[in-house]
Design an enzyme around this catalytic site. Structure first.
Site, PDB file in Angstrom:
ATOM      1  N   ARG B  66     -73.199  -9.585  88.317  1.00  0.00           N
ATOM      2  CA  ARG B  66     -74.326  -8.885  87.745  1.00  0.00           C
ATOM      3  C   ARG B  66     -75.570  -9.019  88.637  1.00  0.00           C
ATOM      4  NH1 ARG B  66     -74.426  -7.847  82.839  1.00  0.00           N
ATOM      5  NH2 ARG B  66     -72.713  -9.291  82.501  1.00  0.00           N
ATOM      6  N   THR B  67     -75.947 -10.243  88.950  1.00  0.00           N
ATOM      7  CA  THR B  67     -77.147 -10.473  89.766  1.00  0.00           C
ATOM      8  C   THR B  67     -76.932  -9.959  91.179  1.00  0.00           C
ATOM      9  OG1 THR B  67     -77.617 -12.435  88.434  1.00  0.00           O
ATOM     10  CG2 THR B  67     -78.795 -12.234  90.507  1.00  0.00           C
ATOM     11  N   LYS B  96     -66.635 -26.534 107.392  1.00  0.00           N
ATOM     12  CA  LYS B  96     -66.500 -27.525 108.468  1.00  0.00           C
ATOM     13  C   LYS B  96     -67.565 -28.601 108.377  1.00  0.00           C
ATOM     14  CE  LYS B  96     -64.287 -24.329 111.687  1.00  0.00           C
ATOM     15  NZ  LYS B  96     -64.627 -23.151 112.501  1.00  0.00           N
ATOM     16  N   ARG B 117     -78.105 -17.581  95.759  1.00  0.00           N
ATOM     17  CA  ARG B 117     -77.569 -17.968  94.454  1.00  0.00           C
ATOM     18  C   ARG B 117     -76.726 -19.219  94.669  1.00  0.00           C
ATOM     19  NH1 ARG B 117     -77.402 -16.055  88.908  1.00  0.00           N
ATOM     20  NH2 ARG B 117     -75.530 -16.931  87.981  1.00  0.00           N
ATOM     21  N   HIS B 146     -84.392 -19.049  87.712  1.00  0.00           N
ATOM     22  CA  HIS B 146     -83.855 -17.720  88.002  1.00  0.00           C
ATOM     23  C   HIS B 146     -85.021 -16.771  87.732  1.00  0.00           C
ATOM     24  CE1 HIS B 146     -81.340 -14.407  88.528  1.00  0.00           C
ATOM     25  NE2 HIS B 146     -80.459 -14.545  87.565  1.00  0.00           N
TER      26      HIS B 146
END
Lengths: 324, 324, 324
Positions: B66-67, B96, B117, B146
């Protein structure tokens, strides 16, 4: 397979870019002149239209966020678009048993060029052989080649030193397994009077075969045993990560010792680096360069070396795909 | 870590967007004026060139379709392009052992901004600290912040009510764990004379500490026990999902009961909602709003609330990245 | 579910594209006229602006690199952009229990159209029913429909033969399970006087029910037992892969025999194909066409058939999304 990618010979348009072997010093010079201009385009407020209307498929069988991001940004900086195909081997068609050749034929129908990344050496060449209409660009095929990585390393050196011959460099770390080390040595061997000091744990030395090969191709190689022997004022240091995933079992047990046997830190830089010695690393690093020198202007691994990757790729895509 | 993202103070250009704490009511007002204009741009037949030539990297360590979709569409609506990096932690460099700081430094070399995110609170701030050249935009970092979600909630209320003060709201569901609830309360506390009724199962009440904090910051909070106590004609209802993944073990056993303890349906809307009460939900919903009211014009969770997310992000990107 | 996608009836704009059943021969004729023009656009040096400013969400619940690449390239060839949502079912919102309907409502808020791929038949129709504002395009829903695949097959035949009636074709392979076979037969049944010879292992014959259905809808079907019975000079051969993943247990044991029971090779082409017989395959192939005939000009499966997929999708997107 008798197929060999064509030499560039001053003409990039439509050619596959598979190996550094295709490039002469003159080709590299053409590419680097354009690379310099790309910097301006990337920072220009006005969008570029060099690749406008072009679609480049990024066909990544092996994840590599860095190379994927750099190629993707290169296309888009020039006004082109990408079709991103990640891990097609778990996608249906390939997983149903389709050959690489068929996959390439399908994706070339949708695009103006294909950038391919694969874990198996030689794959880019097979892809180039299969493609009928569009150029294939090798974004790294396992222990094979990764020509744009080498070109960005060479460009970074030239940008700072103004030349690619008569240089003194130091290469450190995993000289046995590091692909970038081998490729850069190959690149430097195209030019005259280069000397490279090699420093690595015993287990990770350049193989005798490779030592012989690069020596006879014109680079003077000098193996050293400790940081003390690093020459003052070298033109560049090229540090590398110990490739844990490629270590022999007996070396793997010793990994924790090996990985940070040689470390770049303030102390070493003060003792050995000259005012213009550039400090390079192909990244990722996992401890072999102390973050305390990240802001040193000679440390280019997180700044110009990374950005040059994008500029070199922009220049290459532009030459290979140009309309006129 | 002493790093704190800069206050906006009327100037968005080049700033990291990490937390709602950076915004004053005046900043929010500037943003919302532009948000309103973005609606026109999104539906205009002519393509926008606000971000043309700009590349925004979407660096999503945690999947959130969604975001991701909303930010991607925002960039593209404005004529910009994205480089999509999903799950870089399973991509080679990060896997790594590369640090987040190095990853950020690499990707900022390819882009004009990075939207990040991550599942771990505080990550966006670390990213902002690492970046040297381009702004970092927080698209959600775990239980952290957010900010664009909160801004879209605030915008949705302001759009319908014409103001963000002197409002009466109802918040229902998982008030203990819901990040959006905490953030919206924080947002409302920037304005005067707001009253919020809180309705949740006992196990999922706003913590005493948070109740105290938001009360003292100016929002009048009133805990209620059942739907009967919902005030008539509130300005907004903000319903939320019970966050199964964050329940305590004893509550988890009771999940099936908890998740639909309080449900919005026709009956409740008829009894308690006013003609202008808007019904919001941050989505996803899993049963706490009956689809029978989806087409009620007061139900905005699947319509303007979702679209406002794109408009707010368009406005924010535009302000942060504007050329002039 | 009483919802049925609207017939095209000459008007594509804004319509969902779910099933071949929506198309009349006249609709197909309109689409194919534009498809022909799309070839010019795709190879034009100048970028197209047909979809400029438009965003198409590619919502792929099931990976299909081929269809994903073809749709993505189609949008971008026309100057539009895509938002790529792969495997949303493992992305948070869907994995938290969100309904398909809600997911569609959210993504339509970000886009001008949604292309959906799903493993379950009927999903595209549910998506179309849920969407309020933007058209849904079916990119294959399991054993359901994949209308653009059928349209590209029909276009490929028409391009070479100049018509879609009075043709003689041969269909070979897994006629029981192959979705493309059923869809192409349905497509051919829209036109008059078509005859199709069917050749398959006994276990993989067209079901009696389907044989009856297509026969009565106007295609003359003739089952044959061996390559010897293939008619000389057919208009097209349509070869297909044995769908291992859909075999009955007893047939699965026999898979290695079944999968290459009937093979196109030079010998067969010399004996049975006419000068203008085109050799088609929906791909992927796994042995049923010998690569030795790939370069035969009559073999279109890796050339025009693939490219026509992009042109047909470009034409369809253009008609459905056109601004004027």
């Amino acid at each position: 397979m008798s197929f060999e990618p064509q030499k560039i010979n001053g003409k990039f348009k439509g050619k596959d870019i598979i190996s550094l072997d295709q490039f002469s010093p003159k080709d590299i010079s053409i590419l680097f002149k354009l690379t310099k201009k790309m910097k301006t385009i990337a920072y220009n407020a006005k969008p570029s239209s060099v690749l406008s209307g072009k679609i480049v498929t990024l066909l990544f069988y092996e994840p590599s966020s860095r190379t994927f991001g750099s190629f993707g940004a290169s296309v888009k900086q020039l006004g082109g678009q990408t079709v991103d195909i990640l891990n097609p081997q778990v996608f249906s068609s390939v997983s149903k048993g389709e050959s690489l050749e068929d996959t390439i034929r399908v994706f070339e129908a949708y695009s103006d060029a294909i950038v391919i990344r694969h874990s198996v050496a030689g794959t880019a060449k097979i892809a180039a052989q299969a493609a009928k209409f569009v150029p294939i660009i090798n974004a790294g095929d396992g222990v094979g080649e990764h020509p744009t990585q080498t070109l960005l390393d060479l460009y970074t050196i030239q940008e700072k030193e103004g030349k690619l011959d008569s240089l003194t460099g130091v290469m450190v770390g995993d000289l046995l397994n590091g692909r970038t080390v081998h490729s850069l040595l190959k690149g430097l061997s195209l030019y005259k009077k280069n000397t490279v000091y090699l420093l690595s744990p015993d287990e990770l030395k350049l193989s005798k075969e490779d030592f012989q090969k690069f020596s006879s191709s014109g680079v003077k190689l000098i193996e050293i045993e400790s940081e003390k022997e690093i020459p003052q004022d070298a033109n560049f240091w090229y540090w590398t990560r110990v490739q844990k995933e490629r270590l022999q079992p007996q070396s793997l047990k010793n990994y924790e010792n090996l990985k940070t046997r040689f470390i770049v830190n303030k102390d070493l830089v003060e003792k050995k680096a000259g005012k213009k010695t550039i400090i390079m690393h192909p990244l990722p690093r996992v401890g072999e360069i102390d973050p305390e020198i990240d802001e040193d202007p000679r440390a280019v691994y997180l700044s110009s070396q990374v950005r040059n990757g994008m500029y070199v790729r922009m220049a290459l895509l532009s030459l290979v795909l140009k309309s006129s």
